[in-house]
Design an enzyme around this catalytic site. Sequence first.
Site, PDB file in Angstrom:
ATOM      1  N   SER A   3      63.426 -50.205  16.971  1.00 57.96           N
ATOM      2  CA  SER A   3      63.463 -51.588  17.433  1.00 57.96           C
ATOM      3  C   SER A   3      62.897 -52.514  16.377  1.00 57.96           C
ATOM      4  O   SER A   3      62.193 -52.090  15.469  1.00 57.96           O
ATOM      5  CB  SER A   3      62.649 -51.730  18.718  1.00 57.96           C
ATOM      6  OG  SER A   3      61.288 -51.930  18.391  1.00 57.96           O
ATOM      7  N   LYS A   4      63.236 -53.769  16.529  1.00 58.87           N
ATOM      8  CA  LYS A   4      62.791 -54.734  15.535  1.00 58.87           C
ATOM      9  C   LYS A   4      61.273 -54.881  15.506  1.00 58.87           C
ATOM     10  O   LYS A   4      60.702 -55.260  14.515  1.00 58.87           O
ATOM     11  CB  LYS A   4      63.437 -56.095  15.814  1.00 58.87           C
ATOM     12  CG  LYS A   4      64.927 -56.088  15.537  1.00 58.87           C
ATOM     13  CD  LYS A   4      65.485 -57.481  15.443  1.00 58.87           C
ATOM     14  CE  LYS A   4      66.944 -57.422  15.014  1.00 58.87           C
ATOM     15  NZ  LYS A   4      67.542 -58.750  14.850  1.00 58.87           N
ATOM     16  N   ARG A   5      60.642 -54.567  16.613  1.00 56.25           N
ATOM     17  CA  ARG A   5      59.192 -54.732  16.672  1.00 56.25           C
ATOM     18  C   ARG A   5      58.456 -53.585  15.986  1.00 56.25           C
ATOM     19  O   ARG A   5      57.355 -53.759  15.492  1.00 56.25           O
ATOM     20  CB  ARG A   5      58.745 -54.788  18.146  1.00 56.25           C
ATOM     21  CG  ARG A   5      59.142 -56.080  18.817  1.00 56.25           C
ATOM     22  CD  ARG A   5      58.001 -56.648  19.643  1.00 56.25           C
ATOM     23  NE  ARG A   5      58.389 -57.907  20.271  1.00 56.25           N
ATOM     24  CZ  ARG A   5      59.109 -57.967  21.383  1.00 56.25           C
ATOM     25  NH1 ARG A   5      59.511 -56.862  21.969  1.00 56.25           N
ATOM     26  NH2 ARG A   5      59.417 -59.127  21.902  1.00 56.25           N
TER      27      ARG A   5
END
Length: 487
Positions: A254-256
């Site tokens: 995920s981008k996080r």
Amino acid sequence: MVRARFCPSPTGTPHVGLIRTALFNWAFARHNGGKLVFRIEDTDAARDSQESYEQLLDALRWLGLDWDEGPEAGGEHGPYRQSERREIYADIAARLLAAGELYEAFSTNDEVEARHKAAGRDPKLGYDNFDRDLTDEQRAAYRAEGRVPVLRLRMPATDLGWTDLVRGDINFPAGSVPDPVLVRANGEPLYTLTNPVDDALMRITHVLRGEDLLPSTPRQLALYAALRRIGVTDFTPEFGHLPYVLGEGNKKLSKRDPQSNLFNYRDRGFIPEGLLNYLALLGWSIADDRDIFGVDELVAAFELGKVSANPARFDLKKAESINATHVRALPVGEFVTRVTPYLVADGVLPAEPGDELLTRLNAIAPLVQERVTVLSEASAMVRFLFVADADFVPEEDAAAKNLGETAKPVLTAAIAALEVLPSWTTEGIEQALKEALVDGLGLKPRKAFAPVRVAVTGRTVSPPLYESMELLGRDVSLGRLRRALNG
RNA sequence: GCUCCCAUCGUCCAGCGGCCUAGGACUCCGCCCUUUCAAGGCGGCAACGCGGGUUCGAAUCCCGUUGGGAGUACCA
């Protein structure tokens, strides 16, 4: 002529999956002597940011992935930021609507769901194409209620399939894809419209993208057919869906997740050669018995037929190992150039190191180069050579394990031998220490040298001991040994 | 639920009907080299999810099943 493209949305920090996609498009274009178009898909004002846009450019530049058309490069199909192409989308949407390819839809989600339930269908089925054939009177009535329509694409009643460049034949049965919204009620175009329209206008021949976009292909195929009917383009590109890059476990990166952040790797001292090499391995292989290669070799060998269809997990250990190989392959001077910013950032070197420090750096560099996997590791490894002696403190763990009571006789003997050493050279130090510790105390080399290493360099892993001591000088080396002994 | 994708060592990749007692890389573990730390060399552990077919022959083809993933937005 091959025309590939890379078209990210500027939301958040560039992540490794995105960059892998960029890399494959770039390698594909270069391998085929084609062009790479770089387009920014910033139609979602709520999520896009200028900062993210700049990070995208920064990331590609750092890695050396260049583009032929796009931001700051220009090109005959510009502008290359979708936020600057509003009139184009409005015009094409109007033509599509006039041709009956698009239609106005007034239904709310609740109404659609209610109709599904009333008919005994699964309410999760999605839009039911209810507004397809509204009469003028019905539309006028909705407008009179104050409703504003979205524009939907009329999907054909046929199967939609294509031969995927990495997966082979794929088919979506007729009726399995509901009519998608292409233009919002407020008039803003959506990805569903802008992406295929721009690919058509920019004459893109090959669409290589993540497999998350695979389900959007059938409706794009339908849009292409419509665009051809109204004369916007005369061909449909080929599609290839690249496998996911997953994180630990089975989760999509995920981008996080910090593990997905490209700049995280740059900050840690991955070099472009190493990271690119590793990323290329995620879904592709150059040969069955080889996995170290440079970008030139990648370009020469890159073929879509060798791209794997199954998802890849990002393995940090392997990435580091491959990076280490590339670091070692650097000419020493180049290694110094690349590692210096990290040493400065970590306070090991001043921003403007003088001649004496540079001489030291050049002397130690080849020894450090083959001991680091990422550039940032160099700081801790060479700090002992550059810190003011008063500030030198061995690392806690290393000291606890190697500078205890049992080390005292070793250190005492080492000091005694080194004090009387006639010439302070690598060879002299080596000989004196071996005589005093191995022969004199009867210790195994491992046991004998560890305390000396930690006392002098502060760590258990360091550049070679004798060279390090020579570079440090007799006074400083002895001073540190005495300090380790006394306290 | 519906649609689609995927399925070989822990991980990545090779294998596209016989060359497979399945190969390479990372990790881990030994050993060698170096009377130091690395690097390097050598070796070891470790996989075709399951069930049916097709075939003289299947990791490779087909079907089913199981498992994983994605999509199902007026996000991209």
